[in-house]
Design a protein around this motif. Structure first.
Motif, PDB file in Angstrom:
ATOM      1  N   ALA A 180      24.785  32.878  24.239  1.00 23.71           N
ATOM      2  CA  ALA A 180      24.003  32.540  25.429  1.00 23.71           C
ATOM      3  C   ALA A 180      24.919  32.125  26.565  1.00 23.71           C
ATOM      4  O   ALA A 180      25.990  31.544  26.345  1.00 23.71           O
ATOM      5  CB  ALA A 180      23.028  31.417  25.110  1.00 23.71           C
ATOM      6  N   THR A 181      24.510  32.415  27.795  1.00 23.78           N
ATOM      7  CA  THR A 181      25.203  31.912  28.973  1.00 23.78           C
ATOM      8  C   THR A 181      24.844  30.445  29.212  1.00 23.78           C
ATOM      9  O   THR A 181      25.662  29.644  29.659  1.00 23.78           O
ATOM     10  CB  THR A 181      24.827  32.747  30.208  1.00 23.78           C
ATOM     11  OG1 THR A 181      25.098  34.130  29.936  1.00 23.78           O
ATOM     12  CG2 THR A 181      25.600  32.308  31.433  1.00 23.78           C
ATOM     13  N   GLY A 182      23.587  30.106  28.878  1.00 26.76           N
ATOM     14  CA  GLY A 182      23.125  28.731  29.013  1.00 26.76           C
ATOM     15  C   GLY A 182      21.945  28.482  28.103  1.00 26.76           C
ATOM     16  O   GLY A 182      21.304  29.414  27.620  1.00 26.76           O
ATOM     17  N   GLY A 183      21.660  27.210  27.833  1.00 30.67           N
ATOM     18  CA  GLY A 183      20.558  26.867  26.953  1.00 30.67           C
ATOM     19  C   GLY A 183      20.911  27.108  25.493  1.00 30.67           C
ATOM     20  O   GLY A 183      22.079  27.280  25.136  1.00 30.67           O
ATOM     21  N   ALA A 184      19.887  27.145  24.639  1.00 30.14           N
ATOM     22  CA  ALA A 184      20.135  27.279  23.204  1.00 30.14           C
ATOM     23  C   ALA A 184      18.951  27.928  22.515  1.00 30.14           C
ATOM     24  O   ALA A 184      17.811  27.835  22.970  1.00 30.14           O
ATOM     25  CB  ALA A 184      20.394  25.903  22.590  1.00 30.14           C
ATOM     26  N   ALA A 185      19.249  28.606  21.398  1.00 28.70           N
ATOM     27  CA  ALA A 185      18.229  29.146  20.501  1.00 28.70           C
ATOM     28  C   ALA A 185      18.543  28.594  19.114  1.00 28.70           C
ATOM     29  O   ALA A 185      19.620  28.865  18.567  1.00 28.70           O
ATOM     30  CB  ALA A 185      18.253  30.672  20.503  1.00 28.70           C
ATOM     31  N   LEU A 186      17.635  27.814  18.567  1.00 29.08           N
ATOM     32  CA  LEU A 186      17.903  27.035  17.357  1.00 29.08           C
ATOM     33  C   LEU A 186      16.971  27.418  16.210  1.00 29.08           C
ATOM     34  O   LEU A 186      15.790  27.713  16.421  1.00 29.08           O
ATOM     35  CB  LEU A 186      17.747  25.539  17.649  1.00 29.08           C
ATOM     36  CG  LEU A 186      18.533  24.991  18.846  1.00 29.08           C
ATOM     37  CD1 LEU A 186      18.210  23.515  19.034  1.00 29.08           C
ATOM     38  CD2 LEU A 186      20.031  25.203  18.657  1.00 29.08           C
ATOM     39  N   ILE A 187      17.526  27.371  15.011  1.00 29.45           N
ATOM     40  CA  ILE A 187      16.761  27.551  13.786  1.00 29.45           C
ATOM     41  C   ILE A 187      16.917  26.277  12.968  1.00 29.45           C
ATOM     42  O   ILE A 187      18.031  25.882  12.625  1.00 29.45           O
ATOM     43  CB  ILE A 187      17.262  28.762  12.977  1.00 29.45           C
ATOM     44  CG1 ILE A 187      17.079  30.046  13.786  1.00 29.45           C
ATOM     45  CG2 ILE A 187      16.526  28.870  11.645  1.00 29.45           C
ATOM     46  CD1 ILE A 187      17.746  31.263  13.183  1.00 29.45           C
ATOM     47  N   ASN A 188      15.812  25.621  12.724  1.00 28.96           N
ATOM     48  CA  ASN A 188      15.839  24.334  12.015  1.00 28.96           C
ATOM     49  C   ASN A 188      16.801  23.347  12.680  1.00 28.96           C
ATOM     50  O   ASN A 188      17.525  22.606  12.011  1.00 28.96           O
ATOM     51  CB  ASN A 188      16.205  24.527  10.540  1.00 28.96           C
ATOM     52  CG  ASN A 188      15.180  25.369   9.802  1.00 28.96           C
ATOM     53  OD1 ASN A 188      13.993  25.331  10.120  1.00 28.96           O
ATOM     54  ND2 ASN A 188      15.628  26.123   8.812  1.00 28.96           N
ATOM     55  N   GLY A 189      16.829  23.374  14.007  1.00 27.19           N
ATOM     56  CA  GLY A 189      17.623  22.418  14.763  1.00 27.19           C
ATOM     57  C   GLY A 189      19.075  22.793  14.949  1.00 27.19           C
ATOM     58  O   GLY A 189      19.838  22.013  15.541  1.00 27.19           O
ATOM     59  N   HIS A 190      19.497  23.965  14.473  1.00 30.32           N
ATOM     60  CA  HIS A 190      20.908  24.357  14.546  1.00 30.32           C
ATOM     61  C   HIS A 190      21.040  25.773  15.098  1.00 30.32           C
ATOM     62  O   HIS A 190      20.170  26.621  14.902  1.00 30.32           O
ATOM     63  CB  HIS A 190      21.565  24.300  13.165  1.00 30.32           C
ATOM     64  CG  HIS A 190      21.500  22.957  12.504  1.00 30.32           C
ATOM     65  ND1 HIS A 190      22.360  21.928  12.813  1.00 30.32           N
ATOM     66  CD2 HIS A 190      20.656  22.479  11.553  1.00 30.32           C
ATOM     67  CE1 HIS A 190      22.064  20.861  12.072  1.00 30.32           C
ATOM     68  NE2 HIS A 190      21.032  21.172  11.309  1.00 30.32           N
ATOM     69  N   ARG A 191      22.168  26.030  15.765  1.00 30.06           N
ATOM     70  CA  ARG A 191      22.497  27.411  16.100  1.00 30.06           C
ATOM     71  C   ARG A 191      22.794  28.169  14.810  1.00 30.06           C
ATOM     72  O   ARG A 191      23.256  27.593  13.829  1.00 30.06           O
ATOM     73  CB  ARG A 191      23.714  27.454  17.031  1.00 30.06           C
ATOM     74  CG  ARG A 191      23.423  26.950  18.444  1.00 30.06           C
ATOM     75  CD  ARG A 191      24.686  26.954  19.285  1.00 30.06           C
ATOM     76  NE  ARG A 191      24.404  26.666  20.690  1.00 30.06           N
ATOM     77  CZ  ARG A 191      24.264  25.432  21.178  1.00 30.06           C
ATOM     78  NH1 ARG A 191      24.398  24.373  20.377  1.00 30.06           N
ATOM     79  NH2 ARG A 191      23.997  25.260  22.466  1.00 30.06           N
ATOM     80  N   TYR A 192      22.543  29.460  14.838  1.00 34.19           N
ATOM     81  CA  TYR A 192      22.713  30.256  13.616  1.00 34.19           C
ATOM     82  C   TYR A 192      24.114  30.092  13.037  1.00 34.19           C
ATOM     83  O   TYR A 192      24.278  29.951  11.823  1.00 34.19           O
ATOM     84  CB  TYR A 192      22.444  31.738  13.922  1.00 34.19           C
ATOM     85  CG  TYR A 192      22.467  32.614  12.691  1.00 34.19           C
ATOM     86  CD1 TYR A 192      21.315  32.829  11.951  1.00 34.19           C
ATOM     87  CD2 TYR A 192      23.656  33.227  12.268  1.00 34.19           C
ATOM     88  CE1 TYR A 192      21.329  33.623  10.817  1.00 34.19           C
ATOM     89  CE2 TYR A 192      23.686  34.022  11.140  1.00 34.19           C
ATOM     90  CZ  TYR A 192      22.513  34.221  10.411  1.00 34.19           C
ATOM     91  OH  TYR A 192      22.537  34.992   9.289  1.00 34.19           O
ATOM     92  N   ARG A 193      25.126  30.089  13.899  1.00 29.82           N
ATOM     93  CA  ARG A 193      26.506  30.004  13.400  1.00 29.82           C
ATOM     94  C   ARG A 193      26.816  28.670  12.743  1.00 29.82           C
ATOM     95  O   ARG A 193      27.814  28.545  12.017  1.00 29.82           O
ATOM     96  CB  ARG A 193      27.499  30.260  14.538  1.00 29.82           C
ATOM     97  CG  ARG A 193      27.516  29.197  15.642  1.00 29.82           C
ATOM     98  CD  ARG A 193      28.610  29.488  16.660  1.00 29.82           C
ATOM     99  NE  ARG A 193      28.676  28.497  17.728  1.00 29.82           N
ATOM    100  CZ  ARG A 193      28.044  28.610  18.881  1.00 29.82           C
ATOM    101  NH1 ARG A 193      27.290  29.680  19.098  1.00 29.82           N
ATOM    102  NH2 ARG A 193      28.147  27.669  19.804  1.00 29.82           N
ATOM    103  N   ASP A 194      25.982  27.661  12.982  1.00 29.18           N
ATOM    104  CA  ASP A 194      26.216  26.340  12.394  1.00 29.18           C
ATOM    105  C   ASP A 194      25.403  26.097  11.118  1.00 29.18           C
ATOM    106  O   ASP A 194      25.540  25.032  10.505  1.00 29.18           O
ATOM    107  CB  ASP A 194      25.880  25.253  13.419  1.00 29.18           C
ATOM    108  CG  ASP A 194      26.793  25.306  14.639  1.00 29.18           C
ATOM    109  OD1 ASP A 194      27.974  25.666  14.464  1.00 29.18           O
ATOM    110  OD2 ASP A 194      26.320  25.002  15.753  1.00 29.18           O
ATOM    111  N   LEU A 195      24.580  27.056  10.729  1.00 30.87           N
ATOM    112  CA  LEU A 195      23.820  26.904   9.481  1.00 30.87           C
ATOM    113  C   LEU A 195      24.774  26.989   8.295  1.00 30.87           C
ATOM    114  O   LEU A 195      25.644  27.864   8.232  1.00 30.87           O
ATOM    115  CB  LEU A 195      22.763  28.007   9.369  1.00 30.87           C
ATOM    116  CG  LEU A 195      21.649  27.990  10.429  1.00 30.87           C
ATOM    117  CD1 LEU A 195      20.778  29.226  10.275  1.00 30.87           C
ATOM    118  CD2 LEU A 195      20.811  26.724  10.327  1.00 30.87           C
TER     119      LEU A 195
END
Length: 290
Positions: A53-68
């Motif tokens: 993303a350029t800005g903001g966030a898209a979260l899955i269960n409170g986390h970015r996909y790469r942080d799951l």
């Protein structure tokens, strides 16, 4: 839970998505709708860690996909119409994916049966129809028994039986507390699947609402012996009445109520038709609005 928060994605100074925010809640099936170029695919790619993303966030269960920690155990996805190597069998594809994702290999045969490919598991995927590849993609998404499903056009190529199977699968997943986010251009079918709708156009949110709230009630088309008298009688009973020049358009009454009111007013009725809005009509009105 899926949360998109003020998401922005720019390419060369042009915003594909701008300040987009919506949620997809557990226990519900959420439909993501947009015309070609609306930013729908960009949003899903950012959500699944395929684009930044350029800005903001898209979260899955409170986390970015790469942080799951174990992404395949938390989210299952169908993207790019279920890509698989044409030289692999369906069974080999699932075994490979289970090894790569650290999911139990013993689920492979069970999932092939579950998605209706039990007899085709040893067939090369290059020989699969589009509908069969979609079923294999769904099986791949389910390998890790994820709570969240993100499905991009999963109904492409499915026959009516396949549509019914997919609809049942998604409804069952949501009923068990899972979260489902699905995009599809088959709006008539999507209308039977979803609880909530998110409509985007030109990268911006047009509406995010429970499906039932979008319809805003059905209306009646009524034509009688004295439309002016009928309109007055309907209005006196709390209805909203307009006209297209040929018939009355009445909101706020059931057909039975309208018939009884006309009888009381002693006005003959020549036409009384209940008209129902559909998701396609609402989508086009919102998506094409400037």
């Amino acid at each position: 839970m899926i949360e998109v928060r003020e998401l922005t994605k720019s390419y060369g100074g042009v915003d594909a998505v701008r300040d987009l925010s919506f949620t997809a809640a557990p226990g519900r099936v959420t439909g993501l709708l947009g015309l070609n170029g609306s930013g729908k695919s960009t949003t899903l790619r950012i959500l699944l860690g395929l684009s930044r993303a350029t800005g903001g966030a898209a979260l899955i269960n409170g986390h970015r996909y790469r942080d799951l920690r174990k992404p395949l155990h938390e989210v299952g996805a169908v993207m790019e119409q279920g890509l698989s190597h044409p030289g692999q069998t369906g069974r080999a594809h699932l075994i490979t994916q289970s090894l790569l994702g650290g999911t139990p290999r013993n689920r492979v045969d069970e999932l092939l049966e579950f998605v209706g490919l039990g007899d085709a598991g040893r067939q090369l995927t290059g020989e699969y129809s589009l509908g069969m590849r979609q079923r294999l993609a769904v099986a791949t998404a389910l390998l890790g028994e994820p709570n969240v499903l993100v499905l991009d056009e999963p109904a492409n190529g499915l026959d009516p039986a396949g549509m019914a199977w997919l609809r049942g699968l998604l409804r069952e997943h949501a009923a068990a507390g899972g979260t489902v986010l699905i995009s599809s251009h088959l709006l008539g079918e999507l209308e039977l699947m979803v609880d909530d709708v998110v409509i985007i156009a030109d990268g911006r949110l047009r509406t995010a609402s429970p499906l039932a709230d979008l319809f805003g009630g059905n209306h009646l088309r009524v034509r009688g012996g004295d439309d002016e008298m009928l309109a007055k009688a309907f209005t006196e009973h709390g209805a909203t009445v307009t006209t297209d020049g040929r018939t009355l358009l009445v909101t706020g009454l059931t057909p039975e109520q309208a018939g009884d009111i006309a009888l009381q007013a002693q006005v003959p009725v020549y036409e009384l038709v209940a008209q129902t809005q559909h998701l396609e009509d609402i989508f086009l009105n919102l998506a094409e609005a400037s």
